[in-house]
Motif scaffolding. Structure first.
Motif, PDB file in Angstrom:
ATOM      1  N   PHE A  91       0.604  -1.183   0.232  1.00 30.46           N
ATOM      2  CA  PHE A  91       0.026  -0.157   0.264  1.00 30.46           C
ATOM      3  C   PHE A  91       1.217   1.383   0.133  1.00 30.46           C
ATOM      4  N   VAL A  92       0.019   2.410  -0.822  1.00 29.18           N
ATOM      5  CA  VAL A  92       1.552   3.645  -0.898  1.00 29.18           C
ATOM      6  C   VAL A  92      -0.238   4.218   0.227  1.00 29.18           C
ATOM      7  N   LEU A  93      -0.039   5.067   1.196  1.00 31.14           N
ATOM      8  CA  LEU A  93      -0.264   6.085   1.549  1.00 31.14           C
ATOM      9  C   LEU A  93      -1.066   7.749   1.515  1.00 31.14           C
ATOM     10  N   GLU A  94      -1.595   7.954   1.070  1.00 26.11           N
ATOM     11  CA  GLU A  94      -1.520   9.722   0.946  1.00 26.11           C
ATOM     12  C   GLU A  94      -0.778  10.389   1.985  1.00 26.11           C
ATOM     13  N   THR A  95      -1.687   9.788   2.895  1.00 21.31           N
ATOM     14  CA  THR A  95      -0.842  10.560   4.570  1.00 21.31           C
ATOM     15  C   THR A  95      -0.649   9.604   5.624  1.00 21.31           C
TER      16      THR A  95
END
Length: 149
Positions: free
Chosen positions: A34-38
């Motif tokens: 996963f890659v999170l925006e925050t």
């Protein structure tokens, strides 16, 4: 991904006990990225220090995260989703008969970018795009992307 496998096996008429056995094997092979925006959720629950989260946010770095036996780990430090896709495809090996599931939190366009990037890198049996739900939504945060292969 597990739910899709259960549906597929059920449609094939596989007995319950065999489905359970296949799921046990499957859960050891499936990988989640996963890659999170925050990074706020990871900071708040102690998975990142305040300083790490501050620098990552300030520099607009989106770490590629994954899981190792249920523990969230940082796999790479990148500024985009392409690196996450490359890591996932490399780890998946032969993807021609695999299903990828992309879950997004309020960002369908970003999920489509991930799908397009995956298809540039490898063929898949199926790529499913869905919305996050429950706890995954809390951790992913607005704009977050979770990929399971």
């Amino acid at each position: 991904r597990a739910a899709l496998l259960i549906r597929e096996l059920e449609e094939q008429g596989v007995p319950f006990e065999e489905i359970v056995e296949k799921l046990e094997v499957f859960k050891t092979q499936m990988r989640t990225y996963f890659v999170l925006e925050t990074l706020d959720a990871l900071r708040k629950n102690g998975r990142l220090t305040g300083l790490q989260a501050f620098f990552a946010t300030t520099l607009n770095i989106k770490p590629v995260m994954g899981a190792d036996k249920g523990v969230i780990i940082k796999l790479d430090q990148a500024r985009g989703l392409a690196r996450m896709c490359a890591i996932a495809v490399k780890a998946a090996g032969d993807t021609a008969e695999k299903t990828a599931v992309i879950a997004h939190c309020n960002n369908h366009a970003r999920a489509e970018q991930v799908r397009d990037e995956l298809l540039k890198l490898a063929p898949f049996k199926e790529i499913v795009i869905t919305e996050t739900a429950g706890v995954a939504t809390v951790y992913a945060g607005d704009g977050g992307i979770v990929l399971a292969i």
